[in-house]
Design a protein around this motif. Structure first.
Motif, short mmCIF file in Angstrom:
data_model
loop_
_atom_site.label_atom_id
_atom_site.label_comp_id
_atom_site.label_asym_id
_atom_site.label_seq_id
_atom_site.Cartn_x
_atom_site.Cartn_y
_atom_site.Cartn_z
N CYS A 185 0.83 -1.21 0.00
CA CYS A 185 0.00 0.00 0.00
C CYS A 185 0.86 1.26 0.00
O CYS A 185 2.04 1.22 0.38
N ARG A 223 -5.09 11.87 -7.81
CA ARG A 223 -5.49 10.59 -8.40
C ARG A 223 -4.59 10.25 -9.58
O ARG A 223 -4.21 9.07 -9.78
N PHE A 229 -3.23 2.21 -9.56
CA PHE A 229 -3.30 1.54 -8.26
C PHE A 229 -4.73 1.65 -7.70
O PHE A 229 -5.43 2.62 -7.96
N GLU A 230 -5.12 0.66 -6.93
CA GLU A 230 -6.47 0.57 -6.40
C GLU A 230 -6.66 1.55 -5.23
O GLU A 230 -5.95 1.46 -4.24
N VAL A 232 -8.26 2.83 -2.02
CA VAL A 232 -8.98 2.25 -0.88
C VAL A 232 -10.07 3.21 -0.42
O VAL A 232 -9.81 4.41 -0.29
N VAL A 264 -3.72 3.83 -1.38
CA VAL A 264 -3.91 2.95 -2.53
C VAL A 264 -3.24 1.61 -2.25
O VAL A 264 -2.28 1.53 -1.49
N ARG A 265 -3.80 0.58 -2.88
CA ARG A 265 -3.28 -0.78 -2.72
C ARG A 265 -2.80 -1.27 -4.08
O ARG A 265 -3.42 -1.03 -5.10
N LYS A 266 -1.67 -1.93 -4.06
CA LYS A 266 -1.15 -2.55 -5.27
C LYS A 266 -1.78 -3.94 -5.38
O LYS A 266 -1.53 -4.80 -4.52
N ASP A 267 -2.58 -4.17 -6.41
CA ASP A 267 -3.22 -5.46 -6.56
C ASP A 267 -2.59 -6.23 -7.71
O ASP A 267 -1.63 -5.77 -8.34
N ARG A 269 -3.66 -6.88 -10.66
CA ARG A 269 -3.78 -6.25 -11.99
C ARG A 269 -2.71 -5.20 -12.20
O ARG A 269 -2.25 -4.97 -13.32
N ALA A 270 -2.31 -4.52 -11.06
CA ALA A 270 -1.29 -3.48 -11.19
C ALA A 270 0.09 -4.07 -11.33
O ALA A 270 1.04 -3.36 -11.61
#
Length: 271
Positions: A185, A223, A229-230, A232, A264-267, A269-270
């Motif tokens: 994150c 943004r 990045f996702e 939160v 933001v979270r790194k998932d 997809r990222a």
């Protein structure tokens, strides 16, 4: 300037943002030039002390959120002084084995950290210019304390507004997040002009006149800095609005905090 100050690179010719912030939250690690500048800021923005404390409270909530997600490694960029209630105290209260690397190039912050953290095997300060990520990520202390095969929370609390567009803040953020595994994150807060009065612009101009770049950014601009990045929930909001411990603490005018915050979270997809 004393020989010790010269050796540590302490500059008395202009106020330092980390030391000014320390003064505003009631710290003692500052000099006359920092206090004088802070008092001038307080003349323009009498609530500046409260605003600094709002940012510190947001920081505590954000790192607690990271710990609740299972993250046990924290990299605090532009950390300033590791004072009471800072990252290591918050996360190590949850898990004493949680690891924290603070990063700052301010000599007083570094010197103080040597005292505060001397008995803490899981928290340490790296003296480095955070705008050169390789020197931070490849520093022996960072490599010793942090396992980049596991999630890390990167923290940029009141930091990115000191990085102008000409120095590519989006690229800087990506350089810290790209090497991290999914589940990592970023917690970020930044000054903004959204919903602000003229006094905020005057305070920002005072920082610029003192030799410190300050770039206030909108929600859309922030943004864009973390594109890919996702975000939160609750998204990009004023610091009191970000997951308050008590909704009653938000108040009627959260915009008066003058700082926006996000995680933001790194998932997967990222990448």
């Amino acid at each position: 300037m004393t020989e010790e100050h010269a050796k540590r690179g302490i500059d008395f010719d202009k106020p330092n943002a980390a030391r000014v912030y320390d003064y505003l939250i009631g710290g003692k690690l500052n000099y006359a030039i920092d206090r004088e500048f802070a008092e001038r800021i307080l003349e323009v923005r009498p609530e500046a002390r409260d605003l600094a404390l709002l940012n510190r409270r947001w920081l505590r909530r954000a790192v607690r959120f990271g710990a609740e997600q299972g993250i046990r490694q924290f990299l605090d960029i532009g950390s300033g002084m590791p004072t009471v209630g800072h990252v290591h105290e918050v996360v190590q209260a949850i898990d004493p084995e949680a690891r924290v690397v603070y990063v700052d190039n301010e000599p007083v912050a570094v010197a103080h950290s040597e005292i505060v953290l001397k008995d803490n095997d899981n928290a340490e300060m790296v003296q480095a210019d955070a705008e050169f990520p390789d020197t931070v990520l490849e520093h022996p202390t960072t490599e010793r304390l942090l396992d980049f095969g596991k999630p890390v929370m990167v923290i940029m609390a009141a930091f990115i507004h000191f990085v102008p567009d000409s120095r590519n803040p989006a690229g800087l953020i990506a350089a810290y997040l790209d090497p991290l595994v999914p589940g990592s994150c970023l917690a970020l807060s930044s000054g903004t002009f959204e919903g602000q009065g003229e006094e905020v612009r005057r305070a920002a101009e005072m920082y610029r006149s003192s030799g410190t770049d300050v770039v206030a950014r909108s929600r859309d601009e922030l943004r864009a800095l973390v594109d890919g990045f996702e975000l939160v929930p609750p998204g990009i909001v004023f610091t009191p609005e970000w997951r308050p411990d008590d909704p009653g603490q938000v108040g009627d005018h959260p915009e008066q905090a003058s700082q926006l915050a996000l995680v933001v979270r790194k998932d997967q997809r990222a990448g």
